[in-house]
Write a protein that holds these residues in place. Structure first.
Motif, PDB file in Angstrom:
ATOM      1  N   ALA A 163       0.761  -1.100   0.299  1.00  0.00           N
ATOM      2  CA  ALA A 163       0.046   0.039  -0.079  1.00  0.00           C
ATOM      3  C   ALA A 163       0.780   1.316   0.029  1.00  0.00           C
ATOM      4  O   ALA A 163       0.653   2.277  -0.663  1.00  0.00           O
ATOM      5  CB  ALA A 163      -0.878  -0.060   1.247  1.00  0.00           C
ATOM      6  N   LEU A 164       1.913   1.029   0.926  1.00  0.00           N
ATOM      7  CA  LEU A 164       2.914   2.343   0.715  1.00  0.00           C
ATOM      8  C   LEU A 164       3.515   2.646  -0.437  1.00  0.00           C
ATOM      9  O   LEU A 164       3.739   3.672  -1.052  1.00  0.00           O
ATOM     10  CB  LEU A 164       3.804   2.181   1.880  1.00  0.00           C
ATOM     11  CG  LEU A 164       4.757   3.236   2.435  1.00  0.00           C
ATOM     12  CD1 LEU A 164       3.944   4.404   2.815  1.00  0.00           C
ATOM     13  CD2 LEU A 164       5.737   2.716   3.618  1.00  0.00           C
ATOM     14  N   GLN A 165       3.858   1.294  -0.975  1.00  0.00           N
ATOM     15  CA  GLN A 165       4.652   1.676  -2.449  1.00  0.00           C
ATOM     16  C   GLN A 165       3.639   2.105  -3.518  1.00  0.00           C
ATOM     17  O   GLN A 165       3.799   3.107  -4.446  1.00  0.00           O
ATOM     18  CB  GLN A 165       5.271   0.140  -3.005  1.00  0.00           C
ATOM     19  CG  GLN A 165       5.914   0.365  -4.274  1.00  0.00           C
ATOM     20  CD  GLN A 165       6.643  -0.944  -4.695  1.00  0.00           C
ATOM     21  OE1 GLN A 165       6.417  -1.955  -4.098  1.00  0.00           O
ATOM     22  NE2 GLN A 165       7.583  -0.713  -5.584  1.00  0.00           N
ATOM     23  N   SER A 166       2.607   1.499  -3.405  1.00  0.00           N
ATOM     24  CA  SER A 166       1.218   2.124  -4.353  1.00  0.00           C
ATOM     25  C   SER A 166       0.977   3.560  -4.066  1.00  0.00           C
ATOM     26  O   SER A 166       0.992   4.273  -5.189  1.00  0.00           O
ATOM     27  CB  SER A 166      -0.039   1.459  -4.246  1.00  0.00           C
ATOM     28  OG  SER A 166       0.053  -0.052  -4.459  1.00  0.00           O
ATOM     29  N   ALA A 167       0.937   3.996  -2.778  1.00  0.00           N
ATOM     30  CA  ALA A 167       0.739   5.456  -2.729  1.00  0.00           C
ATOM     31  C   ALA A 167       2.182   6.147  -3.141  1.00  0.00           C
ATOM     32  O   ALA A 167       1.866   7.325  -3.960  1.00  0.00           O
ATOM     33  CB  ALA A 167       0.835   5.778  -1.184  1.00  0.00           C
ATOM     34  N   TYR A 168       3.212   5.880  -2.950  1.00  0.00           N
ATOM     35  CA  TYR A 168       4.358   6.389  -3.723  1.00  0.00           C
ATOM     36  C   TYR A 168       4.360   6.596  -5.231  1.00  0.00           C
ATOM     37  O   TYR A 168       4.700   7.505  -5.966  1.00  0.00           O
ATOM     38  CB  TYR A 168       5.737   5.800  -3.028  1.00  0.00           C
ATOM     39  CG  TYR A 168       7.042   6.311  -3.488  1.00  0.00           C
ATOM     40  CD1 TYR A 168       7.258   7.741  -3.039  1.00  0.00           C
ATOM     41  CD2 TYR A 168       7.829   6.017  -4.592  1.00  0.00           C
ATOM     42  CE1 TYR A 168       8.542   8.431  -3.440  1.00  0.00           C
ATOM     43  CE2 TYR A 168       9.046   6.708  -5.098  1.00  0.00           C
ATOM     44  CZ  TYR A 168       9.239   7.954  -4.407  1.00  0.00           C
ATOM     45  OH  TYR A 168      10.348   8.745  -4.818  1.00  0.00           O
ATOM     46  N   ILE A 169       3.865   5.412  -5.870  1.00  0.00           N
ATOM     47  CA  ILE A 169       3.883   5.479  -7.247  1.00  0.00           C
ATOM     48  C   ILE A 169       2.746   6.557  -7.766  1.00  0.00           C
ATOM     49  O   ILE A 169       2.994   7.252  -8.602  1.00  0.00           O
ATOM     50  CB  ILE A 169       3.315   3.855  -7.638  1.00  0.00           C
ATOM     51  CG1 ILE A 169       4.704   2.940  -7.766  1.00  0.00           C
ATOM     52  CG2 ILE A 169       3.147   4.102  -9.187  1.00  0.00           C
ATOM     53  CD1 ILE A 169       4.366   1.664  -7.713  1.00  0.00           C
TER      54      ILE A 169
END
Length: 175
Positions: free
Chosen positions: A117-123
């Motif tokens: 979820a954190l990586q998706s937010a960063y993307i």
């Protein structure tokens, strides 16, 4: 709800510059302590990169004490995502009760939904045409001066996503 809770989420740039740090209760007044803890995790990232073919999910980096444990995730662009988990949780912290062996009870796989979820937010942040990742990269030369001159991420949607992830994550949940 009792059980492990996220105490801190850190997003660290590929030049080891802090891009974003979120603290969660009861640690909201501990920014210096958690900055130090996040910085100490960077050495572990470096060691693992030299010794192995690094997967994105680095799992448990180190148990800081019987209460706090740091977990790491490395993006393909070299940005480091760090989550420090309070194994006692908020309710135990306020009542003074201590869960025994809680750090050992948490599996690396319990952290994967939060990191995804954190990586998706960063993307999503990187896909924003008004966000310039170059504003967050140190200028070559004097590393100490340039790292401190970097701007932290100020995008409100990203900050809200990180806050939501930190507040809603629990072992076995999807963030």
């Amino acid at each position: 709800m009792a059980g492990p809770r996220i105490a801190c989420i850190g997003v660290i740039g590929k030049a080891d510059n802090p891009l974003h740090i979120s603290l969660f209760p009861p640690y909201t007044d501990s920014s210096i302590e958690f900055s130090f803890l996040l910085n100490s995790c960077l050495d572990i990232f470096e060691i693992r990169c030299k010794q192995t073919s690094v997967d994105q999910d680095l799992g448990l980096l180190h148990a800081i004490d019987e209460r706090l444990a740091a977990y790491g995730w490395l993006t393909t662009t070299g940005v480091k995502l760090l989550i420090i988990v309070d194994s006692y949780g908020q309710e135990e912290a306020s009542t003074g009760k201590q869960a025994r062996g809680a750090v050992n009870a948490l599996r690396d796989s319990d952290m994967k939904p939060a990191f995804c979820a954190l990586q998706s937010a960063y993307i999503q942040l990187l896909q924003n045409p008004f966000y310039s990742p170059d504003d967050h990269v140190p200028v070559p030369g004097n590393k100490a001066a340039s790292v401190s001159a970097c701007q932290p991420i100020s995008n409100q949607r990203f900050i809200a996503d990180v806050k939501r992830i930190g507040e809603t994550w629990a072992p076995g949940s999807s963030a």
